[in-house]
Scaffold this active site. Structure first.
Site, PDB file in Angstrom:
ATOM      1  N   THR A  15       4.530   8.109  -2.550  1.00  0.00           N
ATOM      2  CA  THR A  15       5.032   6.961  -1.818  1.00  0.00           C
ATOM      3  C   THR A  15       3.964   5.552  -1.493  1.00  0.00           C
ATOM      4  OG1 THR A  15       5.945   8.436  -0.343  1.00  0.00           O
ATOM      5  CG2 THR A  15       5.815   6.478   0.605  1.00  0.00           C
ATOM      6  N   VAL A  16       2.904   5.982  -1.278  1.00  0.00           N
ATOM      7  CA  VAL A  16       1.901   4.614  -1.131  1.00  0.00           C
ATOM      8  C   VAL A  16       1.212   4.233  -2.259  1.00  0.00           C
ATOM      9  CG1 VAL A  16      -0.486   4.026   0.089  1.00  0.00           C
ATOM     10  CG2 VAL A  16       1.054   5.805   1.146  1.00  0.00           C
ATOM     11  N   GLU A 131      -8.787   0.704   5.721  1.00  0.00           N
ATOM     12  CA  GLU A 131      -8.038  -0.050   6.547  1.00  0.00           C
ATOM     13  C   GLU A 131      -6.686   1.171   6.688  1.00  0.00           C
ATOM     14  OE1 GLU A 131      -6.970  -1.195   9.908  1.00  0.00           O
ATOM     15  OE2 GLU A 131      -8.581  -2.759   9.138  1.00  0.00           O
ATOM     16  N   ILE A 138      -1.025  -1.786  10.157  1.00  0.00           N
ATOM     17  CA  ILE A 138      -1.675  -2.623  11.476  1.00  0.00           C
ATOM     18  C   ILE A 138      -3.324  -2.691  11.019  1.00  0.00           C
ATOM     19  CG2 ILE A 138      -1.865  -2.989  13.816  1.00  0.00           C
ATOM     20  CD1 ILE A 138      -0.250  -0.596  14.272  1.00  0.00           C
ATOM     21  N   ASP A 203      -3.058  15.218  12.168  1.00  0.00           N
ATOM     22  CA  ASP A 203      -3.199  13.895  11.530  1.00  0.00           C
ATOM     23  C   ASP A 203      -3.612  12.694  12.334  1.00  0.00           C
ATOM     24  OD1 ASP A 203      -2.331  11.835   9.036  1.00  0.00           O
ATOM     25  OD2 ASP A 203      -1.263  10.750  10.986  1.00  0.00           O
ATOM     26  N   LYS A 207      -7.049  10.486  12.820  1.00  0.00           N
ATOM     27  CA  LYS A 207      -7.151   8.968  12.823  1.00  0.00           C
ATOM     28  C   LYS A 207      -8.074   8.676  14.298  1.00  0.00           C
ATOM     29  CE  LYS A 207      -2.853   8.374  10.590  1.00  0.00           C
ATOM     30  NZ  LYS A 207      -1.437   8.514  10.816  1.00  0.00           N
ATOM     31  N   GLY A 304       4.851   4.721   5.924  1.00  0.00           N
ATOM     32  CA  GLY A 304       5.913   4.027   5.060  1.00  0.00           C
ATOM     33  C   GLY A 304       5.267   3.433   3.985  1.00  0.00           C
TER      34      GLY A 304
HETATM   35  P1  NAP Z   1       2.900  11.389  -1.865  1.00  0.00           P
HETATM   36  O1  NAP Z   1       3.910  10.697  -1.858  1.00  0.00           O
HETATM   37  O2  NAP Z   1       2.675  13.183  -1.651  1.00  0.00           O
HETATM   38  O3  NAP Z   1       1.830  10.992  -3.176  1.00  0.00           O
HETATM   39  C1  NAP Z   1       0.667  11.588  -3.410  1.00  0.00           C
HETATM   40  C2  NAP Z   1       0.292  11.251  -4.963  1.00  0.00           C
HETATM   41  O4  NAP Z   1      -0.855  11.845  -5.355  1.00  0.00           O
HETATM   42  C3  NAP Z   1       1.270  11.980  -6.017  1.00  0.00           C
HETATM   43  O5  NAP Z   1       1.285  10.793  -7.026  1.00  0.00           O
HETATM   44  C4  NAP Z   1       0.477  12.837  -6.641  1.00  0.00           C
HETATM   45  O6  NAP Z   1       0.625  13.091  -7.933  1.00  0.00           O
HETATM   46  C5  NAP Z   1      -0.946  12.266  -6.474  1.00  0.00           C
HETATM   47  N1  NAP Z   1      -1.876  13.509  -6.185  1.00  0.00           N
HETATM   48  C6  NAP Z   1      -2.154  14.754  -5.213  1.00  0.00           C
HETATM   49  N2  NAP Z   1      -3.070  15.222  -5.700  1.00  0.00           N
HETATM   50  C7  NAP Z   1      -3.738  14.826  -6.759  1.00  0.00           C
HETATM   51  C8  NAP Z   1      -4.758  15.136  -7.557  1.00  0.00           C
HETATM   52  N3  NAP Z   1      -5.642  16.429  -7.068  1.00  0.00           N
HETATM   53  N4  NAP Z   1      -5.086  14.448  -8.540  1.00  0.00           N
HETATM   54  C9  NAP Z   1      -4.473  13.529  -8.896  1.00  0.00           C
HETATM   55  N5  NAP Z   1      -3.209  12.921  -8.249  1.00  0.00           N
HETATM   56  C10 NAP Z   1      -3.006  13.793  -7.112  1.00  0.00           C
HETATM   57  O7  NAP Z   1       1.799  11.036  -0.599  1.00  0.00           O
HETATM   58  P2  NAP Z   1       1.706   9.598   0.080  1.00  0.00           P
HETATM   59  O8  NAP Z   1       2.727   9.730   1.363  1.00  0.00           O
HETATM   60  O9  NAP Z   1       1.755   8.431  -0.787  1.00  0.00           O
HETATM   61  O10 NAP Z   1       0.285   9.665   0.849  1.00  0.00           O
HETATM   62  C11 NAP Z   1      -0.931   9.290   0.150  1.00  0.00           C
HETATM   63  C12 NAP Z   1      -2.185   9.330   1.138  1.00  0.00           C
HETATM   64  O11 NAP Z   1      -1.807   8.252   1.937  1.00  0.00           O
HETATM   65  C13 NAP Z   1      -2.348  10.431   2.175  1.00  0.00           C
HETATM   66  O12 NAP Z   1      -3.847  10.340   2.335  1.00  0.00           O
HETATM   67  C14 NAP Z   1      -1.608   9.902   3.307  1.00  0.00           C
HETATM   68  O13 NAP Z   1      -2.423  10.567   4.578  1.00  0.00           O
HETATM   69  C15 NAP Z   1      -1.880   8.431   3.265  1.00  0.00           C
HETATM   70  N6  NAP Z   1      -1.029   7.712   3.770  1.00  0.00           N
HETATM   71  C16 NAP Z   1       0.173   7.825   3.823  1.00  0.00           C
HETATM   72  C17 NAP Z   1       1.092   6.978   4.403  1.00  0.00           C
HETATM   73  C18 NAP Z   1       2.503   6.935   4.520  1.00  0.00           C
HETATM   74  O14 NAP Z   1       3.331   6.561   4.956  1.00  0.00           O
HETATM   75  N7  NAP Z   1       2.984   7.967   3.319  1.00  0.00           N
HETATM   76  C19 NAP Z   1       0.804   6.067   5.433  1.00  0.00           C
HETATM   77  C20 NAP Z   1      -0.680   6.031   5.640  1.00  0.00           C
HETATM   78  C21 NAP Z   1      -1.621   6.912   4.742  1.00  0.00           C
HETATM   79  P3  NAP Z   1       2.305  13.792  -8.391  1.00  0.00           P
HETATM   80  O15 NAP Z   1       3.121  12.371  -8.435  1.00  0.00           O
HETATM   81  O16 NAP Z   1       1.667  13.900 -10.081  1.00  0.00           O
HETATM   82  O17 NAP Z   1       2.540  14.963  -7.495  1.00  0.00           O
HETATM   83  N1  HSE Z   2       2.020  10.872   8.037  1.00  0.00           N
HETATM   84  C1  HSE Z   2       1.453   9.879   8.572  1.00  0.00           C
HETATM   85  C2  HSE Z   2       2.202   9.376   9.728  1.00  0.00           C
HETATM   86  C3  HSE Z   2       1.237   8.656   7.601  1.00  0.00           C
HETATM   87  O1  HSE Z   2       3.293   9.756   9.843  1.00  0.00           O
HETATM   88  O2  HSE Z   2       1.700   8.547  10.484  1.00  0.00           O
HETATM   89  C4  HSE Z   2       0.610   7.521   7.940  1.00  0.00           C
HETATM   90  O3  HSE Z   2      -0.715   7.703   8.110  1.00  0.00           O
END
Ligand code: NAP
Ligand code: HSE
Length: 436
Positions: A15-16, A131, A138, A203, A207, A304
């Site tokens: 996603t990110v 950040e 934000i 989570d 934070k 998101g």
């Molecule tokens: P996600 O959609 O599950 O994507 C995770 C990605 O990381 C996938 O591409 C996965 O590979 C890869 N990955 C996982 N473990 C790995 C490893 N050991 N080696 C190499 N690649 C690996 O997760 P996301 O929602 O983008 O979130 C990612 C991070 O951002 C997390 O720390 C989350 O807390 C943070 N975050 C997320 C959001 C949000 O709104 N989603 C907001 C703020 C912060 P594959 O694609 O091959 O499975």
């Molecule tokens: N899973 C987290 C949330 C992503 O819902 O706030 C953003 O850090």
């Protein structure tokens, strides 16, 4: 002399990470104009290179082999958007050890291994920018570190989990079932890979540990933050709260008390008129109370794809532009350089409370409940009881005036032991924000 091109290595392309790839591609010309050098994605490390990502990535970019990733010497900045502590923490460690700056969105990693990684970064003369780890799009960490530095922060109240705020909004406004609202948040890309971490408050606790370290200038460990999530919250309490004029929110709270900091994440009630009550869906907010500035509130999308990518890419620009590494090196604001947090005793936290007791519909029950509150020095603010459906049980809701948490817990435990009470009373804080 600035290089003409800075190589970016991305770990994680979900996603990110996908949003980061899109921004770097679509805004390339503008970023080059601003920085005076080009940002070029050189490698993208994932688990499974065959997975469909809905993204066009140039050939040879994607790899599942950490050796191929780290051996690319043109990578100067490693961007981690993979998530989790294991094994990703070791990949981040390796990036720092190899002299690369790191940008991360990973609050779980920072809250558990932050001190070690910050210290390593400093030893290697590189920086960690984070950040995106708190509050999604934000820029709250930058605001706390650099915009409010003149203040002694007295309290922070945050909605720091977009998934929970989405669920609570849908349950409260549309009567959506919990499971359906959670599934929707997952589909929209807000939830963690393991959504238990969202709904159990972990989570938001991670934070809060990061935000509180910067706000209060002390080192807050994850274990310092007590947390309770929305997974045990009953729809009846959301509805009773509404009747009384309150909105249920998962709040991350940090307060400076006489004997130390009170830090916790829990479902709370906030009056409908409070700005925090009006923060809906995936939006996050942070209310900061500084001794000089008074009340400052930050609001924006907290989860998101693109809002989070906005924070990640802004960090990349600040790192490559040179501002962030200088701030990292020269300002002693980072969690690993601060003394440990002194914690207040949780029983000494005062506030107003909501109590719901499931009682037998018999004469004298209300008197027994109010006597227990009186015996504990707790004054009642309001009482709510509806006619029963005829099964002999009736929910009795009481809100209190200011009381010590320890007294409220003791009273609730005593009520639970009454033969006329079924199960454990529900106890939630009612948050009256300081006038700022
Ligand atoms: P996600 O959609 O599950 O994507 C995770 C990605 O990381 C996938 O591409 C996965 O590979 C890869 N990955 C996982 N473990 C790995 C490893 N050991 N080696 C190499 N690649 C690996 O997760 P996301 O929602 O983008 O979130 C990612 C991070 O951002 C997390 O720390 C989350 O807390 C943070 N975050 C997320 C959001 C949000 O709104 N989603 C907001 C703020 C912060 P594959 O694609 O091959 O499975
Ligand atoms: N899973 C987290 C949330 C992503 O819902 O706030 C953003 O850090």
């Amino acid at each position: 002399l600035k290089p003409l091109t800075v190589g970016i290595g991305l770990i994680g392309c979900g996603t990110v990470g996908g949003g980061v790839v899109e921004l770097l591609r679509d805004q390339a010309a503008e970023y080059t104009r601003r920085l005076g050098c080009r940002l070029e994605l050189r490698k993208v490390l994932v688990r499974d290179t065959r997975k469909s990502r809905g993204l066009k990535l140039p050939r040879g970019l994607l790899t599942a082999d950490p050796e191929a990733f780290f051996s690319d010497e043109s990578i100067g900045v490693v961007v981690e958007t993979a998530g989790g502590v294991k094994p990703v923490g070791d990949l981040v460690r390796r990036a720092l050890e190899s002299g690369r700056h790191v940008v991360t969105a990973n609050k779980a990693l920072l809250a558990t291994r932050g001190n070690e990684l910050f210290a390593l970064a400093r030893r290697r003369n590189v920086c960690i920018a984070f950040e995106a780890s708190c509050g999604g799009g934000i820029p709250i960490l930058g605001a706390l570190k650099f915009g409010l530095g003149a203040n002694r922060v007295d309290a922070i109240y945050g909605i720091l989990n977009g998934t929970c705020n989405h669920i609570l909004t849908q349950m409260s406004e549309n009567g959506s079932p919990y499971a359906a609202a959670l599934a929707e948040a997952q589909k929209l890309g807000y939830a963690e890979a393991d959504p238990t971490l969202d709904v159990n408050g972990a989570d938001a606790a991670a934070k809060l540990a990061i935000v509180a370290s910067l706000a209060f200038g002390v080192n807050v460990k994850l274990a310092d933050v007590r947390h309770r999530g929305i997974d045990q919250l009953h729809i009846d309490d959301i509805q009773f709260g509404k009747e009384l004029g309150y909105t249920a929110k998962l709040l991350a709270i940090g307060q400076r008390l006489d004997d130390g900091l009170a830090l916790g994440v829990e479902p709370c009630f906030v009056h409908h008129h409070e700005p925090l009550a009006q923060v809906r869906l995936s939006f996050n907010a942070l209310s900061v109370f500084g001794h000089a500035v008074g009340h400052v509130m930050f609001l924006g999308r907290g989860a998101g794809r693109m809002p989070t990518a906005s924070a990640v890419v802004s960090d990349i620009l600040n790192v490559v532009g040179g501002w962030y590494p200088t701030a990292f090196e020269t300002l002693r604001l980072w969690p690993d350089q601060q003394r440990p947090a002194r914690l207040a005793h949780p029983d000494r936290v005062t506030g107003r409370y909501y109590l719901r007791v499931s009682a037998h519909d018999k004469p004298g029950v209300m008197a027994k409940l109010t006597r227990i509150l009186g015996d504990h020095g707790i004054s009642i603010s309001a009482v709510l009881q509806h006619e029963t459906a005829g099964d002999g049980g009736v929910p009795v809701v009481v809100t209190t005036h200011q009381a010590r948490q320890g007294a409220v817990r003791a009273a609730a435990a005593k009520m639970a032991r009454l033969p006329v009470v079924r199960g454990k009373p529900v106890c939630m804080r009612i948050i009256d924000l300081p006038s700022g």
